[in-house]
Design a protein around this motif. Structure first.
Motif, PDB file in Angstrom:
ATOM      1  N   ASN A 167     -34.946  84.349  21.593  1.00 23.46           N
ATOM      2  CA  ASN A 167     -34.612  83.438  20.515  1.00 23.46           C
ATOM      3  C   ASN A 167     -33.783  84.200  19.487  1.00 23.46           C
ATOM      4  O   ASN A 167     -34.108  85.334  19.133  1.00 23.46           O
ATOM      5  CB  ASN A 167     -35.885  82.894  19.861  1.00 23.46           C
ATOM      6  N   VAL A 168     -32.712  83.574  18.998  1.00 25.19           N
ATOM      7  CA  VAL A 168     -31.830  84.219  18.032  1.00 25.19           C
ATOM      8  C   VAL A 168     -31.821  83.411  16.739  1.00 25.19           C
ATOM      9  O   VAL A 168     -31.635  82.199  16.746  1.00 25.19           O
ATOM     10  CB  VAL A 168     -30.390  84.346  18.576  1.00 25.19           C
ATOM     11  N   LEU A 169     -32.060  84.102  15.612  1.00 20.39           N
ATOM     12  CA  LEU A 169     -32.049  83.476  14.291  1.00 20.39           C
ATOM     13  C   LEU A 169     -30.960  84.132  13.458  1.00 20.39           C
ATOM     14  O   LEU A 169     -30.789  85.355  13.499  1.00 20.39           O
ATOM     15  CB  LEU A 169     -33.415  83.636  13.626  1.00 20.39           C
ATOM     16  N   SER A 170     -30.219  83.331  12.694  1.00 19.58           N
ATOM     17  CA  SER A 170     -29.195  83.874  11.807  1.00 19.58           C
ATOM     18  C   SER A 170     -29.032  82.943  10.618  1.00 19.58           C
ATOM     19  O   SER A 170     -29.459  81.784  10.658  1.00 19.58           O
ATOM     20  CB  SER A 170     -27.855  84.028  12.554  1.00 19.58           C
ATOM     21  N   GLY A 171     -28.415  83.469   9.542  1.00 16.62           N
ATOM     22  CA  GLY A 171     -28.247  82.599   8.395  1.00 16.62           C
ATOM     23  C   GLY A 171     -27.611  83.274   7.200  1.00 16.62           C
ATOM     24  O   GLY A 171     -27.283  84.470   7.210  1.00 16.62           O
ATOM     25  N   TYR A 172     -27.450  82.466   6.145  1.00 21.14           N
ATOM     26  CA  TYR A 172     -26.853  82.902   4.882  1.00 21.14           C
ATOM     27  C   TYR A 172     -27.724  82.400   3.743  1.00 21.14           C
ATOM     28  O   TYR A 172     -28.257  81.285   3.784  1.00 21.14           O
ATOM     29  CB  TYR A 172     -25.438  82.355   4.740  1.00 21.14           C
TER      30      TYR A 172
END
Length: 848
Positions: free
Chosen positions: A501-506
Motif C-alpha cells: 500500500n502506498v500513501l502520499s500527500g501534501y
C-alpha cells in the motif's frame, strides 16, 4: 445342547432393531400433514416455502394428535399452534430458540476471543469466550445475527442457518479484512475496548470500553495512562508525559482538528466527551509520515463516521457534570451527531467537586491571599462545558463528506470583598476564561477499488484570558494568550495489491500566536504576535505479508519564514518469528514549532501558568526529536508479554518551557533532553477477567551547554514506575476493577543550607543548590471501580458506576518548591503541592 434360547434371543434382537429402524423412519413434513388432515379431520394453515424439504420422524400409529404436534414443535424450527380443535397454524414468527456457534479465523483456525455477536436491530448480544464459542437464548427464529471482530469482515447470518439439529454448535470461519493493511493484533489489551494494532499503535474504542481502576467513564486522556510509558507526574491530564516528554509535546487531534487545550477543571477531567468518540489512536514512536508536530507522541481521536438507520443516543451524570449525545439520521444519506456536557459546579458543591477544587487551586490566589481579606470575603464560581456536532453526508458509496465543530470552555470568577480607606465596602471580581474552538471538514473519495483520496481542512482557535484585580496595589492586570491555526491536507492512498500500500500527500498550515499583558497602574502594555507558515510533502509504503509488517516513510517540511527545510524519516518493522514470538523495530524524526512556556511570576490568577509561543529560529528554536525503539512480543493463550527498550532525544527546548524552580528560572538558554529506558508489560486476559503488571525504567537528563552544571536530571525523571491492576466480571452485568500505581518521587531542588536566600538590588530570591538533586517521596495510589449494567427498556441500556481515586487517602507530594519567607527574608519557605485525596464519584448512564 439347547439352541432354542439363543435363537429366540437373536430373533428378538433382530425384531427390536427392525422396530427401532421403523420408528425412526423419516418422512417429508408435507406428506405427514396431508396424512394427519385425513386421519384426524383437521386443517393446517402454512406456507409451502416454510415446510418444503423438511424431514421429520414418522410418528407412531397410536400417537394422539396433541402428542404429534408437541413432538413437531420440539423437532423442527417451526411453530405449530392450535387455533381451535380443527385448525392448526404453522409458522416461524413466534418461535424462540437457542443458537450457538464457535468463531475461528479462516487463516490460522485460531479462536476469536472477544468477537461480538449481536441480534440485528436490538441491543441483545454476547461476546465470544476464550474458545471463540458463544450461545444466545430465547432468539426469534427469523432473526439475523451480526458477527463482528476487528480486523475481520462482518458476517450477517440467519438464525435458521445455525440450527443444525442433533449436532454440535456450528463452526464459523471469519475472513480477514484485507482492505486495511493495519490489522488488529490484540483484541483485548488490558481491558475491553483497548486494542493493539500491528503497526504498534494502541486504539481505545470508547463504545466497547470496559472498566479501569478509579474511572467511572471512558475518560480518554485518563484511560491512555494505563499504557506503559504514559503517565502524568502531577495527576493532571493537562500534563501527560509520554516517555519523559512534556504535555505540549503531544500532538492532539480531534477529527483531524489540531487541539491546543486538553483538560477541564484545569487538568483533572478530559475535555473530550467520549460518547461520540469511535476510537483513539495513541502512537509513541514510528508515527506515520502524514503526522507532524508532537515530538513526544500522537493522540488522534475520531468520532463515529457511519449513518445509522435509527435514532440513537444516551445521557448521563456524575457528581461533577451531566452530558447527552444523539445520532440522528435525517435521511439515508444524511445524519447529524451532536453531544454536550456541562458542569453543575456553579450550582451544587459535591465532595468530588470539593476535592477537585482543592487540588486544582492550591497555592493560587483563590486559596492564598493577603491577611486583610478573610475567607468569608472571598468567593469563586467555576463552570465548564463542551459540545460537538458532526454532519455526515454520503453522496454515494464511494464519496463521503463530513463537517464538524468542537467547543471547549472553562470559566472561573473570583470575587474579593474588602473595606476601603473611606470605610466603604467594595468588591472586585477577577476572571479566568479558557476555551478552544475547532471547525473541520473532510471529503473521502474512493475512485477505484484500489485508489482513494482524503481531503481535510480545519480551523482551531485557543484563548486564555484573565482579568486579575490585585487589592493590595489597586492594580488591574489583563492577560491573553491566543493561538489561531488553519490547515489543509490532501492524502492519496493506492493499494497495489493485498501486500503493498502506498500513501502520499501534501499538508499546509498557518499558525499565529499572540501574547499580551496590560497593567493599569503603573500603565504598561505589551503585545507580541508571531505567524509561521509550513508546507510539507509526505509519502510512505506499507508491506504486510505472512510474518512481516513494514512501514517506511519520509516527510519533508519547509518553514517559509526561516527558509528552513527538515527531512524526517519514519520506520516501523514487525517480524513474526513464530505463532507466539515477534520482534519489532521503530524509529522516527519529528519537529514542533509551537511550544508552551511556563511563567510562575506572570501567571493567570496563580492557576494557569502555561502559554503557547511560536518558534523564532533564534532564542526559541524549532524543537526536533529523534527516537528509536526495539523490543519483542510474546502472545499465547491470551497471555501477552511485551518488552521494549527505547531512546529519545529532543533538541531545541528552552529553560522557559520546562518550568524550573531553581537558579535557572529567570535565565534564557536552549538545550536538549535524552531519555533511555525499557518498558515491560505482562497481561493475562480471559472471558471474565483481565490482569496486568507494567513496569517502566528510564533515565531522563537535561543538557544545557550554557548553564552550570550543564547536565542534570529532568523535571519528569521518574526512574521507576509500576502499575498493577485486575478487572473481574462477577456476573455478566457486574464488573469490578482495582489497581495501584507506584513510582519514584519527582526531582526537585533544595536551597543552599545556611544560605537559603540571596539579594539582588531590591529583590530577594531563593538561593537554590544543585538543580534537581533531591527526590520527593515515592508516589503510591490505590484506585477501585465498580460497574453494574441493566436494561431499563427493551431497547435501552443503563449502568451505574462507582469509582474511588486514592482509596487509602495517601498524601502524595506532586510538586515541591521554595519561596522567600515573608516574615524572615533570610529563610526559604518550603511549599508542597499534594495530590487528590480520597475522592469517590458515581455516575448513571442510559443509552438507547
Amino acid at each position: 445342547m439347547n439352541l432354542n434360547k439363543p435363537i429366540s434371543a437373536l430373533l428378538l434382537m433382530v425384531f427390536s432393531f427392525s422396530f427401532a429402524i421403523q420408528a425412526q423412519e423419516k418422512i417429508e413434513l408435507s406428506s405427514l400433514i396431508l396424512n394427519l388432515e385425513d386421519k384426524f379431520d383437521v386443517k393446517f394453515s402454512y406456507s409451502l416455502n416454510e415446510i418444503s424439504s423438511i424431514l421429520v420422524n414418522k410418528p407412531k400409529e397410536i400417537d394422539a394428535l396433541e402428542t404429534i404436534i408437541e413432538h413437531l414443535n420440539k423437532e423442527t424450527i417451526l411453530n405449530f399452534k392450535f387455533l381451535n380443535e380443527r385448525y392448526i397454524t404453522i409458522s416461524t414468527i413466534e418461535k424462540k430458540v437457542t443458537v450457538c456457534g464457535v468463531l475461528i479465523s479462516e487463516t490460522d483456525k485460531e479462536p476469536l476471543f472477544g468477537a461480538s455477536v449481536l441480534i440485528q436491530n436490538t441491543t441483545k448480544g454476547v461476546i465470544a469466550n476464550d474458545d471463540g464459542a458463544f450461545q444466545l437464548e430465547n432468539v426469534g427464529i427469523n432473526e439475523q445475527l451480526i458477527i463482528s471482530f476487528l480486523g475481520f469482515k462482518t458476517q450477517v447470518l440467519a438464525v435458521k442457518e445455525l440450527l443444525l439439529l442433533n449436532e454440535d454448535c456450528k463452526t464459523i470461519a471469519m475472513v480477514e479484512q484485507n482492505e486495511a493493511l493495519n490489522q488488529i493484533l490484540i483484541e483485548k489489551y488490558l481491558t475491553t475496548g483497548l486494542q493493539k494494532y500491528i503497526d504498534g499503535s494502541t486504539v481505545l474504542n470508547t463504545e466497547k470500553f470496559g472498566i479501569l481502576p478509579g474511572l467511572i467513564e471512558p475518560d480518554i486522556l485518563q484511560s491512555i495512562q494505563a499504557l506503559p510509558g504514559v503517565e502524568s507526574v502531577d495527576e493532571s491530564i493537562a500534563n501527560i508525559n509520554v516517555r519523559g516528554g512534556t504535555n505540549d509535546q503531544n500532538l492532539i487531534l480531534w477529527d483531524h482538528i489540531k487541539m491546543y487545550h486538553s483538560g477541564h477543571f484545569f487538568g483533572l477531567i478530559s475535555a473530550y466527551n467520549p460518547y461520540l468518540t469511535d476510537k483513539v489512536v495513541v502512537t509513541k514512536n514510528g508515527t506515520s509520515s502524514e503526522f507532524s508536530d508532537g515530538v513526544s507522541s500522537t493522540i488522534a481521536m475520531s468520532t463515529k463516521n457511519k449513518i445509522d438507520d435509527e435514532v440513537s443516543g444516551g445521557f448521563g451524570a456524575n457528581l461533577i457534570h451531566a452530558d447527552a449525545f444523539l445520532k440522528i439520521p435525517l435521511s439515508k444519506k444524511l445524519a447529524l451527531h451532536i453531544s454536550g456536557r456541562r458542569s453543575f459546579t456553579d450550582m451544587l458543591n459535591t465532595p468530588a467537586y470539593d476535592n477537585y477544587f482543592e487540588r486544582s487551586f492550591q497555592d493560587s490566589e483563590l486559596t492564598t491571599n493577603s491577611d486583610n481579606i478573610t475567607e468569608s470575603n472571598r468567593s469563586s464560581d467555576f463552570v465548564f462545558y463542551d459540545y460537538t456536532a458532526k454532519l455526515l453526508f454520503d453522496l454515494n458509496e464511494n464519496h463521503k463528506v463530513r463537517a464538524n465543530v468542537i467547543g471547549i470552555y472553562n470559566n472561573l470568577d473570583y470575587t474579593e470583598s474588602f473595606t476601603n480607606s473611606e470605610n466603604q465596602s467594595e468588591a472586585k471580581t477577577s476572571n479566568l476564561k479558557q476555551e478552544n474552538l475547532g471547525f473541520g471538514a473532510s471529503w473521502n473519495g474512493k475512485w477505484t477499488s484500489r485508489f482513494s483520496t482524503d481531503f481535510t481542512a480545519f480551523y482551531s482557535k485557543y484563548n486564555v484570558d484573565a482579568v486579575d484585580y490585585r487589592i493590595e496595589t489597586d492594580q488591574k492586570l489583563t492577560q491573553a494568550n491566543e493561538v489561531l491555526e488553519t490547515g489543509i491536507k490532501l492524502k492519496t492512498n493506492f493499494k497495489i495489491n493485498d501486500t503493498f500500500n502506498v500513501l502520499s500527500g501534501y499538508q499546509f498550515s498557518e499558525i499565529g500566536i499572540l501574547n499580551s499583558t496590560e497593567v493599569s497602574a503603573p500603565a504598561y502594555n505589551k503585545t507580541k504576535k508571531d505567524v509561521l507558515l509550513n508546507h510539507a510533502l509526505f509519502g510512505e509504503i506499507e508491506y504486510n505479508k505472512a510474518s512481516t509488517y513494514l512501514r517506511i516513510g519520509v516527510r519533508g517540511n519547509y518553514f517559509q519564514k526561516f527558509n528552513k527545510f527538515l527531512i524526517e524519516p519514519r520506520l516501523y518493522v514487525r517480524q513474526k518469528l513464530s505463532n507466539q514470538f515477534a520482534l519489532k523495530l521503530q524509529g522516527e524524526f519529528k519537529n514542533q514549532s509551537a511550544t508552551q512556556i511556563i511563567d510562575f511570576q506572570d501567571d493567570f490568577l496563580g492557576v494557569e501558568n502555561r502559554r503557547w509561543i511560536l518558534a523564532n529560529n533564534e532564542s526559541i528554536p524549532i524543537s526536533e526529536s529523534k527516537q528509536a525503539a526495539f523490543g519483542f512480543e510474546y502472545s499465547h493463550n491470551n497471555l501477552i508479554v511485551d518488552v521494549e527498550g527505547f531512546y529519545k532525544t529532543v533538541d531545541g527546548i528552552t529553560v522557559s518551557n520546562q518550568g524550573f524552580y531553581n537558579n535557572f528560572q529567570y535565565l534564557n538558554a536552549t538545550g536538549s533532553y535524552d531519555v533511555r529506558g525499557v518498558e515491560f508489560l505482562i497481561n493475562k486476559t480471559a472471558a471474565k477477567y483481565s490482569t496486568w503488571l507494567s513496569y517502566t525504567y528510564s533515565i531522563n537528563d537535561y543538557e544545557f551547554n550554557t548553564l552550570t552544571p550543564s547536565i542534570f536530571p529532568n523535571n519528569v525523571d521518574i526512574r521507576h514506575s509500576v502499575s498493577l491492576a485486575l478487572n473481574y466480571d462477577v456476573i455478566k452485568s457486574l464488573k469490578v476493577s482495582t489497581g495501584g500505581i507506584w513510582r519514584s518521587g519527582q526531582p526537585f531542588t533544595k536551597p543552599v543550607e545556611a544560605n537559603e536566600t540571596v539579594q539582588d538590588g531590591n529583590n530577594i530570591y531563593v538561593n537554590y543548590n544543585s538543580p534537581n538533586a533531591e527526590n520527593q517521596d515515592d508516589f503510591i495510589r490505590l484506585d477501585a471501580s465498580l460497574s453494574y449494567s441493566f436494561n431499563t427498556f427493551k431497547t435501552a441500556k443503563s449502568s451505574v458506576r462507582i469509582g474511588v481515586i486514592n482509596l487509602l487517602n495517601r498524601k502524595n507530594i506532586i510538586n515541591t518548591y521554595y519561596e522567600v519567607d515573608p516574615n524572615d527574608s533570610n529563610t526559604a519557605l518550603k511549599i508542597e503541592n499534594k495530590s487528590l485525596g480520597l475522592t469517590p464519584n458515581i455516575s448513571f448512564r442510559c443509552s438507547f
